[in-house]
Design an enzyme around this catalytic site. Structure first.
Site, PDB file in Angstrom:
ATOM      1  CE1 TYR A 110      33.768  12.620   4.893  1.00 10.08           C
ATOM      2  CE2 TYR A 110      35.614  12.333   5.367  1.00 10.08           C
ATOM      3  CZ  TYR A 110      35.014  13.381   4.404  1.00 10.08           C
ATOM      4  OH  TYR A 110      35.459  14.132   4.073  1.00 10.08           O
ATOM      5  CB  THR A 135      -6.720  -9.558  22.834  1.00 11.81           C
ATOM      6  OG1 THR A 135      -7.038 -11.150  22.483  1.00 11.81           O
ATOM      7  CG2 THR A 135      -6.406  -8.830  20.810  1.00 11.81           C
ATOM      8  CG  ASN A 171      -0.773  -0.621   2.214  1.00 14.35           C
ATOM      9  OD1 ASN A 171       0.497  -1.510   2.613  1.00 14.35           O
ATOM     10  ND2 ASN A 171      -1.362  -1.182   3.050  1.00 14.35           N
ATOM     11  CB  CYS A 172       4.687   2.126   1.128  1.00  6.21           C
ATOM     12  SG  CYS A 172       3.882   0.944   2.936  1.00  6.21           S
TER      13      CYS A 172
HETATM   14  P1  FAD Z   1      -3.216  -3.681   6.674  1.00  7.34           P
HETATM   15  O1  FAD Z   1      -1.772  -3.954   5.580  1.00  7.34           O
HETATM   16  O2  FAD Z   1      -3.805  -2.583   5.618  1.00  7.34           O
HETATM   17  O3  FAD Z   1      -4.300  -4.780   5.642  1.00  7.34           O
HETATM   18  C1  FAD Z   1      -5.297  -5.331   6.480  1.00  7.34           C
HETATM   19  C2  FAD Z   1      -6.616  -6.094   5.812  1.00  7.34           C
HETATM   20  O4  FAD Z   1      -6.958  -6.712   6.520  1.00  7.34           O
HETATM   21  C3  FAD Z   1      -6.719  -4.876   5.136  1.00  7.34           C
HETATM   22  O5  FAD Z   1      -6.160  -6.038   3.385  1.00  7.34           O
HETATM   23  C4  FAD Z   1      -8.210  -5.087   4.905  1.00  7.34           C
HETATM   24  O6  FAD Z   1      -8.752  -5.783   3.666  1.00  7.34           O
HETATM   25  C5  FAD Z   1      -8.031  -6.050   5.241  1.00  7.34           C
HETATM   26  N1  FAD Z   1      -9.508  -6.983   6.197  1.00  7.34           N
HETATM   27  C6  FAD Z   1     -10.195  -5.742   7.031  1.00  7.34           C
HETATM   28  N2  FAD Z   1     -10.987  -6.189   7.060  1.00  7.34           N
HETATM   29  C7  FAD Z   1     -11.376  -7.519   7.452  1.00  7.34           C
HETATM   30  C8  FAD Z   1     -12.237  -8.656   7.491  1.00  7.34           C
HETATM   31  N3  FAD Z   1     -12.862  -8.224   8.617  1.00  7.34           N
HETATM   32  N4  FAD Z   1     -12.150  -9.884   7.143  1.00  7.34           N
HETATM   33  C9  FAD Z   1     -11.107  -9.669   6.488  1.00  7.34           C
HETATM   34  N5  FAD Z   1     -10.144  -9.628   5.837  1.00  7.34           N
HETATM   35  C10 FAD Z   1     -10.495  -7.840   6.718  1.00  7.34           C
HETATM   36  N6  FAD Z   1       3.113   3.167   6.285  1.00  7.34           N
HETATM   37  C11 FAD Z   1       4.809   3.503   5.842  1.00  7.34           C
HETATM   38  O7  FAD Z   1       5.375   2.645   7.224  1.00  7.34           O
HETATM   39  N7  FAD Z   1       5.713   4.074   5.491  1.00  7.34           N
HETATM   40  C12 FAD Z   1       4.433   4.245   3.869  1.00  7.34           C
HETATM   41  O8  FAD Z   1       5.196   4.735   3.143  1.00  7.34           O
HETATM   42  C13 FAD Z   1       3.552   3.975   3.757  1.00  7.34           C
HETATM   43  N8  FAD Z   1       2.682   4.919   2.832  1.00  7.34           N
HETATM   44  C14 FAD Z   1       1.575   4.314   2.886  1.00  7.34           C
HETATM   45  C15 FAD Z   1       0.655   4.273   2.042  1.00  7.34           C
HETATM   46  C16 FAD Z   1      -0.719   4.502   1.400  1.00  7.34           C
HETATM   47  C17 FAD Z   1      -1.471   4.945   0.308  1.00  7.34           C
HETATM   48  C18 FAD Z   1      -1.324   3.821   3.548  1.00  7.34           C
HETATM   49  C19 FAD Z   1      -2.650   3.283   2.605  1.00  7.34           C
HETATM   50  C20 FAD Z   1      -0.805   3.092   4.045  1.00  7.34           C
HETATM   51  C21 FAD Z   1       0.772   3.287   4.055  1.00  7.34           C
HETATM   52  N9  FAD Z   1       1.345   3.064   5.188  1.00  7.34           N
HETATM   53  C22 FAD Z   1       2.984   3.532   5.403  1.00  7.34           C
HETATM   54  C23 FAD Z   1       0.715   2.814   6.305  1.00  7.34           C
HETATM   55  C24 FAD Z   1       1.436   1.399   6.099  1.00  7.34           C
HETATM   56  O9  FAD Z   1       0.352   0.896   5.201  1.00  7.34           O
HETATM   57  C25 FAD Z   1       0.120   0.663   7.265  1.00  7.34           C
HETATM   58  O10 FAD Z   1       0.694   0.691   8.458  1.00  7.34           O
HETATM   59  C26 FAD Z   1       0.209  -1.218   7.228  1.00  7.34           C
HETATM   60  O11 FAD Z   1      -0.208  -1.579   6.683  1.00  7.34           O
HETATM   61  C27 FAD Z   1      -0.417  -1.599   8.442  1.00  7.34           C
HETATM   62  O12 FAD Z   1      -0.739  -2.812   8.342  1.00  7.34           O
HETATM   63  P2  FAD Z   1      -2.310  -3.375   8.597  1.00  7.34           P
HETATM   64  O13 FAD Z   1      -1.537  -5.450   8.721  1.00  7.34           O
HETATM   65  O14 FAD Z   1      -2.095  -3.153  10.219  1.00  7.34           O
HETATM   66  O15 FAD Z   1      -3.183  -3.267   8.073  1.00  7.34           O
END
Ligand code: FAD
Length: 568
Positions: free
Chosen positions: A436, A283, A50-51
């Site tokens: 350096y 949790t 997603n980044c």
């Molecule tokens: P996510 O990676 O969001 O994954 C969650 C997944 O769970 C999703 O695919 C969703 O569809 C799924 N889901 C949710 N509920 C359900 C359900 N009930 N049943 C089944 N599936 C479900 N962070 C950085 O450190 N550097 C960056 O450069 C950066 N750039 C980013 C750019 C963008 C555009 C975005 C949106 C985020 C960015 N981030 C960045 C943040 C980083 O992507 C997130 O912090 C990270 O992905 C979080 O991981 P996660 O596993 O918690 O959630």
């Protein structure tokens, strides 16, 4: 390798298959061949970047498939993980240890039992109920389909103008990428600065960069409503009454934890809906772990509850949850918020506590500003960095840092982050031995300098004053001494300042008051420091140097209205 062997095969179900979930799945398998691992994601992809999405919209990344880091089939083949996309978990039954899953393609619902459950559902972009929102093309950015939607819309409609609501890191990355495809970009931000993790005076450098790259920036001006003109053109109206015509709007005003499943399952949640976890990422239900954007952890420095949505912590927490399920006693000790973002030619990086957040603690702190180059001045292409270092007094423990500069800003923040993690002080920064050569740094690296300056302050070698101290100086009848050249002085100085260049100082002691505190300054702090040392050693009792010099002073005190005027 030490891990639990169960008599009966255990099943771990993971909800969310991207940063935290995918890391947990892979780690589980590496630690235990016998576990059954089922990873469910309601989207069509798992483990995607997603980044990278803003760069796909800006055509820096052309092919969306390169954003898919590991495909479901690869999870099956390589890790023996049953990765199910388009499968949404609707509810959790903690008593029966089952989840209710909907296959979104077949439109069928089924129950899945678990021995352990890992929640990594992430956080969703906030979509506020702005009046008129249904009448205009409004987009959010979280997933690959979201990014494809935005890119397709722009291409099909030959869109030229975009308003981005919110100047956080996603909004800024989008601004750069949409400028890269020659769109006219406006950012509308409710706060008086972009990039909220930074202090405002540091964000001012970003404001300048945005404007000099043709981005129109409206600060302290929240959205009031959206609608369509008589000619059916979308517009956005701000609380200050500004009406901005646009082709599309992207909302990037923040995110909220996807805590619904956990809330309905009655797991303990924090005040903003994040799932509460212990250091093992467990949790309030011992069979359920949670990781990533959905959890509330603790600030590594203060120990206070904190949630920061970043990919690095999500990945590491996924790994830790997996290790604990496999019987290891691994801990997540807290978050520092180490982050970096590219905005046009700037690299902006930060770690730890900002001054804003320090003001809400009881920690006694001081700060120093400096503007060193990213590598030796004589090697072509040196770029100045604005550095702010925050540290505890009198211990010198490092609390946070912010750097706005060019290449190399990130590595300095990473080093400081490492030091904070180890409980390091500004005295450690002084001593760090760093690689350096002229193209990469200086023999005294920028962050060594930050350590020298901060340690000088703590040892009393260099008393300092700050850009916000003018009223105090006036009250104390302070004498403001500009030690730059007459040429620099003519171009602009601090009101009431007397100009004596540092090179002439020793000949002009008689022009300085013995009975008033002297406040020196120069362009960035170095000549002011020399002057301070000279005066203190010649018997002047109270001498202070302006930290970061006139550069910090000027940028920090320039008003938001000036920024807005610059937008035209
Ligand atoms: P996510 O990676 O969001 O994954 C969650 C997944 O769970 C999703 O695919 C969703 O569809 C799924 N889901 C949710 N509920 C359900 C359900 N009930 N049943 C089944 N599936 C479900 N962070 C950085 O450190 N550097 C960056 O450069 C950066 N750039 C980013 C750019 C963008 C555009 C975005 C949106 C985020 C960015 N981030 C960045 C943040 C980083 O992507 C997130 O912090 C990270 O992905 C979080 O991981 P996660 O596993 O918690 O959630």
């Amino acid at each position: 390798m030490k891990f639990l062997k169960w008599d009966v095969m255990q099943r771990v179900v993971i909800i969310g298959g991207v940063a935290g979930g995918a890391s947990a799945a892979a780690r589980l398998r590496r630690l235990n061949e016998d576990i059954e691992i089922i990873m469910l994601d309601r989207g069509s992809f798992v483990s995607y970047a997603n980044c990278g999405l803003p760069y796909f919209i800006g055509h820096v990344i052309q092919d969306p498939s390169t954003l898919e880091l590991v495909k479901p089939q690869q999870f099956r083949n390589r890790f023996n993980v049953d990765a199910r996309v388009n499968h949404e978990v609707k509810s959790i039954d903690r008593d029966k240890k089952t989840v209710s899953v909907k296959d979104l393609v077949k439109n069928e619902q089924y129950q899945l039992s678990y021995d352990y459950l890992i929640l990594s559902p992430g956080a969703e972009p906030i979509k506020p109920s702005i009046p008129g929102i249904e009448k205009v093309p409004v987009f959010l950015l979280r997933t690959i389909p979201d990014a494809v939607l935005i890119r397709d819309y722009i291409e099909k409609n030959e869109s030229q103008k975009v308003v981005i609501v919110g100047g956080g890191f996603i909004g800024l990355e989008l601004a750069e990428n949409l400028r890269a495809i020659s769109m006219s970009v406006t950012i509308v931000e409710m706060l008086d600065q972009v990039m909220p993790p930074l202090d405002r005076e540091m964000a001012q450098f970003i404001h300048k960069e945005l404007i000099s790259n043709g981005v129109c920036l409206f600060l302290e001006d929240p959205v009031d409503s959206v609608g369509r003109t008589n000619k059916n053109h979308p517009f956005i109206k701000t609380k200050n009454g500004r009406v901005i015509e646009t082709d599309l709007i992207v909302l990037s005003i923040g995110i909220k934890a996807e805590g619904k499943l956990a809330r309905e399952a009655k797991l303990d949640l924090g005040p903003k809906g994040h799932i509460l976890v212990n250091k093992h990422m467990q949790t309030s239900d011992p069979a359920i772990y949670a990781v990533g954007d959905v959890v509330q952890v603790s600030d590594l420095i203060t120990g206070q509850p904190l949630a920061i949505p970043l990919a690095g912590p999500a990945n590491k927490q996924g790994r830790i949850a997996a290790e604990n399920i496999c019987g290891r006693n691994t801990k997540y000790n807290g978050i520092l918020g180490t982050a970096v973002v590219k905005v046009f030619d700037l690299t902006i990086a930060s770690v730890g506590l900002s001054e804003k957040s320090l003001k809400n603690t009881k920690i006694q702190y001081e700060k120093v500003y400096l503007h060193p180059n990213n590598h030796t001045n004589y090697y072509p292409g040196a770029i100045p960095m604005a550095v702010k270092l925050l540290f505890e007094t009198p211990s010198g423990r490092i609390l946070g840092a912010q750097i706005v500069g060019g290449p190399g800003s990130d590595k300095r923040i990473d080093i400081i982050s490492t030091l904070i993690k180890m409980g390091g002080t500004v005295f450690d920064l002084e001593e760090l031995e760093l690689a350096y050569a002229p193209p990469y740094g200086s023999a005294k690296d920028a962050i060594n300098l930050a350590g020298f300056i901060a340690a000088n302050v703590l040892r009393g070698d260099q008393p300092i004053w700050h850009w916000h101290d003018l009223a105090k100086i006036k009250e104390r009848n302070g004498f403001i001494l500009d030690v730059r050249t007459p040429g620099e002085y003519k171009l602009g100085t601090i009101e009431g300042a007397i100009n004596i260049p540092d090179t002439l100082l020793r000949q002009k002691f008689n022009e300085l008051p013995q009975d008033r505190p002297i406040y020196t300054f120069c362009a960035v702090g170095y000549r002011g420091y020399l002057a301070t040392r000279t005066l203190l050693q010649h018997g002047f009792k109270e001498v202070y140097n302006l930290s970061g010099g006139y550069t910090t002073f000027n940028v920090a005190r320039s008003r938001t209205e000036n920024v807005i005027k610059a937008c035209g």
